[in-house]
Design a protein around this motif. Structure first.
Motif, PDB file in Angstrom:
ATOM      1  N   LYS A 141       0.591   6.501  -6.992  1.00 27.71           N
ATOM      2  CA  LYS A 141      -0.645   7.172  -7.378  1.00 27.71           C
ATOM      3  C   LYS A 141      -0.693   8.634  -6.921  1.00 27.71           C
ATOM      4  O   LYS A 141      -1.478   9.421  -7.449  1.00 27.71           O
ATOM      5  CB  LYS A 141      -1.857   6.420  -6.830  1.00 27.71           C
ATOM      6  CG  LYS A 141      -2.226   5.195  -7.656  1.00 27.71           C
ATOM      7  CD  LYS A 141      -3.711   4.843  -7.551  1.00 27.71           C
ATOM      8  CE  LYS A 141      -4.588   5.943  -8.081  1.00 27.71           C
ATOM      9  NZ  LYS A 141      -6.023   5.608  -8.117  1.00 27.71           N
ATOM     10  N   SER A 142       0.117   8.989  -5.935  1.00 26.52           N
ATOM     11  CA  SER A 142       0.139  10.381  -5.475  1.00 26.52           C
ATOM     12  C   SER A 142       1.139  11.233  -6.255  1.00 26.52           C
ATOM     13  O   SER A 142       1.197  12.449  -6.070  1.00 26.52           O
ATOM     14  CB  SER A 142       0.481  10.451  -3.980  1.00 26.52           C
ATOM     15  OG  SER A 142       1.817  10.031  -3.747  1.00 26.52           O
ATOM     16  N   LYS A 173       2.013   1.518  -3.650  1.00 28.55           N
ATOM     17  CA  LYS A 173       0.885   1.867  -4.509  1.00 28.55           C
ATOM     18  C   LYS A 173       0.454   3.323  -4.310  1.00 28.55           C
ATOM     19  O   LYS A 173       0.240   4.070  -5.275  1.00 28.55           O
ATOM     20  CB  LYS A 173      -0.268   0.923  -4.206  1.00 28.55           C
ATOM     21  CG  LYS A 173      -1.540   1.180  -5.006  1.00 28.55           C
ATOM     22  CD  LYS A 173      -1.490   0.518  -6.350  1.00 28.55           C
ATOM     23  CE  LYS A 173      -2.862   0.525  -6.992  1.00 28.55           C
ATOM     24  NZ  LYS A 173      -2.828   0.012  -8.369  1.00 28.55           N
ATOM     25  N   SER A 174       0.315   3.735  -3.052  1.00 26.79           N
ATOM     26  CA  SER A 174      -0.156   5.094  -2.772  1.00 26.79           C
ATOM     27  C   SER A 174       0.899   6.134  -3.143  1.00 26.79           C
ATOM     28  O   SER A 174       0.556   7.243  -3.568  1.00 26.79           O
ATOM     29  CB  SER A 174      -0.566   5.237  -1.308  1.00 26.79           C
ATOM     30  OG  SER A 174       0.494   4.925  -0.426  1.00 26.79           O
ATOM     31  N   ILE A 190      -8.589   1.646  -3.852  1.00 29.34           N
ATOM     32  CA  ILE A 190      -7.360   2.314  -4.272  1.00 29.34           C
ATOM     33  C   ILE A 190      -7.442   2.770  -5.724  1.00 29.34           C
ATOM     34  O   ILE A 190      -6.998   3.872  -6.068  1.00 29.34           O
ATOM     35  CB  ILE A 190      -6.140   1.396  -4.075  1.00 29.34           C
ATOM     36  CG1 ILE A 190      -6.066   0.909  -2.628  1.00 29.34           C
ATOM     37  CG2 ILE A 190      -4.851   2.137  -4.438  1.00 29.34           C
ATOM     38  CD1 ILE A 190      -5.946   1.995  -1.589  1.00 29.34           C
ATOM     39  N   LEU A 237      -3.174   8.964   2.183  1.00 34.03           N
ATOM     40  CA  LEU A 237      -2.971   7.582   2.620  1.00 34.03           C
ATOM     41  C   LEU A 237      -1.491   7.280   2.811  1.00 34.03           C
ATOM     42  O   LEU A 237      -1.091   6.671   3.810  1.00 34.03           O
ATOM     43  CB  LEU A 237      -3.576   6.619   1.597  1.00 34.03           C
ATOM     44  CG  LEU A 237      -3.311   5.123   1.836  1.00 34.03           C
ATOM     45  CD1 LEU A 237      -3.892   4.672   3.168  1.00 34.03           C
ATOM     46  CD2 LEU A 237      -3.867   4.291   0.689  1.00 34.03           C
ATOM     47  N   TYR A 238      -0.676   7.706   1.860  1.00 39.33           N
ATOM     48  CA  TYR A 238       0.766   7.454   1.930  1.00 39.33           C
ATOM     49  C   TYR A 238       1.366   8.055   3.202  1.00 39.33           C
ATOM     50  O   TYR A 238       2.079   7.366   3.955  1.00 39.33           O
ATOM     51  CB  TYR A 238       1.442   8.042   0.692  1.00 39.33           C
ATOM     52  CG  TYR A 238       2.950   7.947   0.696  1.00 39.33           C
ATOM     53  CD1 TYR A 238       3.582   6.712   0.569  1.00 39.33           C
ATOM     54  CD2 TYR A 238       3.736   9.086   0.835  1.00 39.33           C
ATOM     55  CE1 TYR A 238       4.973   6.617   0.577  1.00 39.33           C
ATOM     56  CE2 TYR A 238       5.119   9.002   0.837  1.00 39.33           C
ATOM     57  CZ  TYR A 238       5.727   7.765   0.719  1.00 39.33           C
ATOM     58  OH  TYR A 238       7.097   7.679   0.735  1.00 39.33           O
ATOM     59  N   CYS A 270      -4.631   9.558  -2.237  1.00 43.28           N
ATOM     60  CA  CYS A 270      -3.498   8.630  -2.154  1.00 43.28           C
ATOM     61  C   CYS A 270      -2.315   9.269  -1.437  1.00 43.28           C
ATOM     62  O   CYS A 270      -1.589   8.591  -0.694  1.00 43.28           O
ATOM     63  CB  CYS A 270      -3.092   8.164  -3.548  1.00 43.28           C
ATOM     64  SG  CYS A 270      -4.255   6.995  -4.277  1.00 43.28           S
ATOM     65  N   GLU A 271      -2.119  10.555  -1.640  1.00 45.32           N
ATOM     66  CA  GLU A 271      -1.063  11.256  -0.910  1.00 45.32           C
ATOM     67  C   GLU A 271      -1.347  11.204   0.591  1.00 45.32           C
ATOM     68  O   GLU A 271      -0.438  10.971   1.399  1.00 45.32           O
ATOM     69  CB  GLU A 271      -0.966  12.702  -1.379  1.00 45.32           C
ATOM     70  CG  GLU A 271       0.108  13.497  -0.659  1.00 45.32           C
ATOM     71  CD  GLU A 271       0.120  14.972  -1.034  1.00 45.32           C
ATOM     72  OE1 GLU A 271       1.079  15.666  -0.650  1.00 45.32           O
ATOM     73  OE2 GLU A 271      -0.837  15.439  -1.689  1.00 45.32           O
ATOM     74  N   TRP A 283     -10.728   4.688   4.491  1.00 49.45           N
ATOM     75  CA  TRP A 283      -9.624   4.363   5.387  1.00 49.45           C
ATOM     76  C   TRP A 283      -9.993   3.278   6.399  1.00 49.45           C
ATOM     77  O   TRP A 283      -9.188   2.402   6.706  1.00 49.45           O
ATOM     78  CB  TRP A 283      -9.128   5.612   6.099  1.00 49.45           C
ATOM     79  CG  TRP A 283      -8.212   5.337   7.254  1.00 49.45           C
ATOM     80  CD1 TRP A 283      -8.465   5.527   8.584  1.00 49.45           C
ATOM     81  CD2 TRP A 283      -6.879   4.798   7.193  1.00 49.45           C
ATOM     82  NE1 TRP A 283      -7.395   5.149   9.350  1.00 49.45           N
ATOM     83  CE2 TRP A 283      -6.399   4.700   8.523  1.00 49.45           C
ATOM     84  CE3 TRP A 283      -6.055   4.380   6.144  1.00 49.45           C
ATOM     85  CZ2 TRP A 283      -5.140   4.208   8.818  1.00 49.45           C
ATOM     86  CZ3 TRP A 283      -4.787   3.883   6.441  1.00 49.45           C
ATOM     87  CH2 TRP A 283      -4.338   3.806   7.763  1.00 49.45           C
ATOM     88  N   LEU A 336       0.822  -1.209   0.000  1.00 52.42           N
ATOM     89  CA  LEU A 336       0.000   0.000   0.000  1.00 52.42           C
ATOM     90  C   LEU A 336       0.857   1.260   0.000  1.00 52.42           C
ATOM     91  O   LEU A 336       0.486   2.272  -0.608  1.00 52.42           O
ATOM     92  CB  LEU A 336      -0.935  -0.009   1.204  1.00 52.42           C
ATOM     93  CG  LEU A 336      -2.124  -0.968   1.111  1.00 52.42           C
ATOM     94  CD1 LEU A 336      -2.866  -1.039   2.432  1.00 52.42           C
ATOM     95  CD2 LEU A 336      -3.069  -0.562  -0.005  1.00 52.42           C
TER      96      LEU A 336
END
Length: 220
Positions: free
Chosen positions: A75-76, A71-72, A159, A170-171, A167-168, A202, A68
């Motif tokens: 994507k960010s 991935k995040s 996601i 989440l990261y 995504c930012e 989340w 994750l």
């Protein structure tokens, strides 16, 4: 025999990025892999051929959190010139986790060999013509009890639908101890963090992580 987790991943539509954007993206990825080596026991990750990632870790329960993070982060990523294929923006990274034994893990020789990396690599190859699922987990033994397939289906939808800003958030949240620290790192309010995380699901992501981390990967 001890079980390991391996991750095989590739950046979706990486050729749509400019040379400068790809250099910046891979530089950030290397920094993330270096941090993961500090944060997760027995972790080693590397970039291969510029847009492919291979990782191995001694604790299989860490694999979904690391996945994750990867991935995040992708994507960010926002290219400064704004040029990126739609598939890059939606999926970012195509990723497979393999759980099994490892025969060779030798960083000095740059060698990973064994069941776990074979399983993840084969699963990634099988995914390259698909777009609906960008996460897969494959195991030598059936320790998932069937529920893991449901968890993965949920994560894929959450996601893949998430925005760059979500995504930012989440990261940064995955790298922080709580929402307050996330807000401080991002320079936004805590309610802003909560809103971004809530909008992307989340609570379900956090519960999925806890479920995965408590699985008995040794099959005993």
């Amino acid at each position: 025999m001890k079980k390991y987790a391996a991750i095989s991943a590739d950046i979706v539509a990486s050729t749509s990025l400019s040379r400068e954007a790809l250099i910046r993206l891979t530089g950030g990825l290397k920094a993330l892999l270096d941090r993961a080596a500090r944060d997760y026991q027995g972790f080693w990750g590397r970039l291969v051929k510029g847009d492919t990632i291979e990782c191995v870790m001694a604790r299989p329960g860490d694999a979904l959190r690391v996945a994750l993070l990867l991935k995040s982060y992708i994507k960010s990523f926002a290219p400064t010139d704004g040029i990126a294929d739609a598939k890059f923006k939606q999926f970012g990274l195509r990723l497979a986790i393999g759980v099994g034994e490892m025969r060779i893990i030798d960083k000095s020789l740059d060698m990973m060999d064994g069941e776990a990396i074979y399983l993840s690599g084969r699963a990634l190859s099988d995914m390259r013509d698909k777009t609906s699922d960008s996460f897969q987990i494959v195991m030598a033994d059936d320790v998932s009890h069937g529920a893991l397939a449901v968890v993965l289906s949920l994560l894929n939808q959450l996601i893949n639908r998430a925005t760059r800003r979500q995504c930012e958030t989440l990261y940064i949240r995955l790298l922080s101890k709580d929402d307050a620290e996330t807000a401080k790192k991002m320079g936004i309010s805590r309610p802003g963090v909560n809103q971004n995380l809530r909008n992307m699901g989340w609570d379900a992501i956090e519960r999925s992580l806890k479920y995965f981390e408590q699985l008995n990967f040794e099959g005993e």
